[in-house]
Design an enzyme around this catalytic site. Structure first.
Site, PDB file in Angstrom:
ATOM      1  CE  LYS A  58      18.374  -2.498 -31.288  1.00 20.68           C
ATOM      2  NZ  LYS A  58      18.743  -1.092 -30.923  1.00 20.68           N
ATOM      3  CG  HIS A  90      28.689   0.031 -30.117  1.00 22.23           C
ATOM      4  ND1 HIS A  90      28.335  -0.371 -31.664  1.00 22.23           N
ATOM      5  CD2 HIS A  90      27.306   1.196 -30.207  1.00 22.23           C
ATOM      6  CE1 HIS A  90      27.371   0.243 -32.087  1.00 22.23           C
ATOM      7  NE2 HIS A  90      26.704   1.139 -31.328  1.00 22.23           N
ATOM      8  CG  ASN A 124      27.068  -3.868 -27.026  1.00 23.33           C
ATOM      9  OD1 ASN A 124      26.212  -2.931 -27.422  1.00 23.33           O
ATOM     10  ND2 ASN A 124      26.532  -4.736 -26.276  1.00 23.33           N
ATOM     11  NE  ARG A 137      19.419  -4.649 -26.991  1.00 20.57           N
ATOM     12  CZ  ARG A 137      18.189  -3.978 -26.879  1.00 20.57           C
ATOM     13  NH1 ARG A 137      17.006  -4.343 -26.208  1.00 20.57           N
ATOM     14  NH2 ARG A 137      17.895  -2.556 -27.153  1.00 20.57           N
ATOM     15  CD  GLU A 196      24.739   1.862 -34.644  1.00 21.84           C
ATOM     16  OE1 GLU A 196      24.878   0.677 -34.719  1.00 21.84           O
ATOM     17  OE2 GLU A 196      25.240   2.658 -33.641  1.00 21.84           O
ATOM     18  CD  GLU A 198      23.649  -6.283 -24.028  1.00 19.58           C
ATOM     19  OE1 GLU A 198      23.201  -5.360 -24.812  1.00 19.58           O
ATOM     20  OE2 GLU A 198      25.003  -6.256 -23.701  1.00 19.58           O
ATOM     21  CG  HIS A 230      26.610   6.784 -31.441  1.00 18.79           C
ATOM     22  ND1 HIS A 230      27.469   6.117 -30.495  1.00 18.79           N
ATOM     23  CD2 HIS A 230      25.879   5.612 -31.879  1.00 18.79           C
ATOM     24  CE1 HIS A 230      27.149   4.777 -30.431  1.00 18.79           C
ATOM     25  NE2 HIS A 230      26.175   4.576 -31.160  1.00 18.79           N
TER      26      HIS A 230
HETATM   27  N1  GLY Z   1      22.275  -0.313 -29.843  1.00 13.45           N
HETATM   28  C1  GLY Z   1      22.628  -1.685 -29.076  1.00 13.45           C
HETATM   29  C2  GLY Z   1      21.128  -2.264 -28.737  1.00 13.45           C
HETATM   30  O1  GLY Z   1      20.112  -1.762 -28.853  1.00 13.45           O
HETATM   31  O2  GLY Z   1      21.366  -3.294 -28.099  1.00 13.45           O
END
Ligand code: GLY
Length: 401
Positions: free
Chosen positions: A238, A262, A259, A255, A194, A248, A298
């Site tokens: 973040k 992902h 991804n 946001r 991440e 999102e 993950h």
């Molecule tokens: N892990 C992706 C998010 O929190 O948007």
């Protein structure tokens, strides 16, 4: 002892702080009191079974010293147990401990536990306060921050990741660096995936040097000062993304960019029998902690997903040189971080593509992919041709011997 680093998160549903530092769990009670204004009467502490008892006891002692009555519920850190059934068990545990609206759920564990217990906090009595105390690197830099909670749903196509969930921001995130001391190496590396993901999009969120900085420090990444800076810088990315687009909603620049890696990653981690190829083709370390870790973590799936996304980007790029360089950079970074770039046991491309098309990141009939762009940026793409997807899937298959 170095002072804790404090990163503010400003979300439309409330502001809170992420505190990063050593031995913070010993201060959980007083810090929770400050964050909430007053410490609630009752607390349900949800911990995952991989968290050492001494860590749980530290948290309980700190809450108890403030006069809280605590009950503990343990959960399995396994995607199959991130389920509505597990959520129901926790809701019943909250009810059995007579939690009321003014009470609190404290999460002690990795990302999966945080998602599950956060979801329970969002639904119990239509929402109670939650404090996230992440104990894995992955949860510290990603899952505990930003308020995404949820559980997986079963389907004929396999598990649908995070298909039922809610946005429910924590009131405080307490990232105690001491928790990482006992974290198995494989899980620690999983969290680095991440961090690398953030490095590939950080230029648009105020930290264009994050990728280079991280790569240069990977050999010493567990040194306390470096680790604290790594976590702080990743949490800031973040926090910035979430502050701009908590739910999102932005179609292309918010946001959704988180991804990256992902869509491939979620398919890979939910397909049965798929395992990561250890970097350099080595077998994974034989020593398994108790309880054993899942076959595919993950972060390992995200690492393979980052490789796939980079190959996809190169296949779509009119400028072959820099895009091909980026694939090499991503693979070299994964290798240096001790993360897999390939998976063993993948089914046919058609099965994987079908899996990806059931991901909740679909936009109508269109697959929404996030692809890296040279220079520390990433972009949302709705127009990736199937031939590029197949090229990416070919690239991530481990050579079967
Ligand atoms: N892990 C992706 C998010 O929190 O948007």
């Amino acid at each position: 002892m170095p002072a804790p680093r404090v990163i503010p998160v400003s979300a439309s549903s409330g502001d809170y702080e992420v505190v990063v530092g050593p031995r913070l769990l010993a201060e959980l009670g007083p810090r929770a009191s400050r964050a909430l204004g007053t410490l609630p009467r009752r607390v349900l502490l949800v911990a995952d079974r991989g968290v050492p008892q001494a860590t749980i006891d530290l948290a309980l002692a700190s809450l108890g010293s403030e006069g809280c009555s605590c009950a503990v519920a343990l959960v399995n850190a396994d995607e199959r147990d991130k389920s509505l059934a597990a959520a129901e068990r926790l809701l019943l545990a909250a009810s059995a401990h007579a939690l009321d609206r003014a009470d609190l759920i404290v999460v002690l564990g990795g990302g999966l536990t945080g998602d599950l217990a956060g979801f329970v906090a969002s639904t119990y009595m239509r929402g109670v306060n939650v404090i996230q105390c992440p104990t894995t690197l992955l949860a510290m830099v990603d899952a505990s921050v930003g308020g995404k909670t949820g559980v997986n749903l079963p389907s004929p196509h396999g598990l649908l990741k995070n298909m039922a969930g809610a946005f429910h921001q924590p009131r405080l995130v307490l990232a105690d660096l001491a928790a990482l001391d006992s974290l198995p190496e494989r899980q620690f590396r999983s969290g680095l995936a991440e961090c690398l993901k953030h490095g590939l999009l950080a230029a648009d969120f105020g930290d264009p040097g994050l990728w280079t900085w991280t790569l240069a420090r990977l050999p010493r990444i567990r040194e306390p000062a470096i680790l604290a800076e790594l976590i702080e810088r990743n949490v800031r990315i973040k926090a910035t993304v979430v502050g701009n687009d908590e739910r999102e909603l932005h179609p292309s620049a918010g946001r959704a960019l988180l991804n990256l890696g992902h869509t491939f990653g979620h398919a890979i981690e939910t397909l049965p029998g798929v395992t990561p190829e250890a970097p350099g083709g080595l077998a994974p370390p034989p020593k398994q902690p108790t309880p054993p870790l899942p076959a595919m973590l993950h972060g390992e799936a995200v690492a393979i997903g980052l490789h796939a996304a980079a190959v996809c980007a190169a296949a779509c790029s009119p400028d072959a040189g820099p895009a091909a360089m980026l694939v090499q950079d991503v693979c070299a970074a994964l290798h240096a971080a001790g993360l897999p770039a390939h998976a063993r046991g993948l089914p046919s491309d058609d099965v994987i593509l079908d899996r990806m098309r059931h991901d909740k990141k679909m936009l109508g009939e269109r697959l929404r992919l996030i692809l890296p762009v040279p220079g520390g940026r990433s972009e949302v793409r709705l127009d990736v041709p199937e031939v590029a997807l197949r090229q990416a899937l070919r690239a991530i298959r481990a050579k079967e011997t």
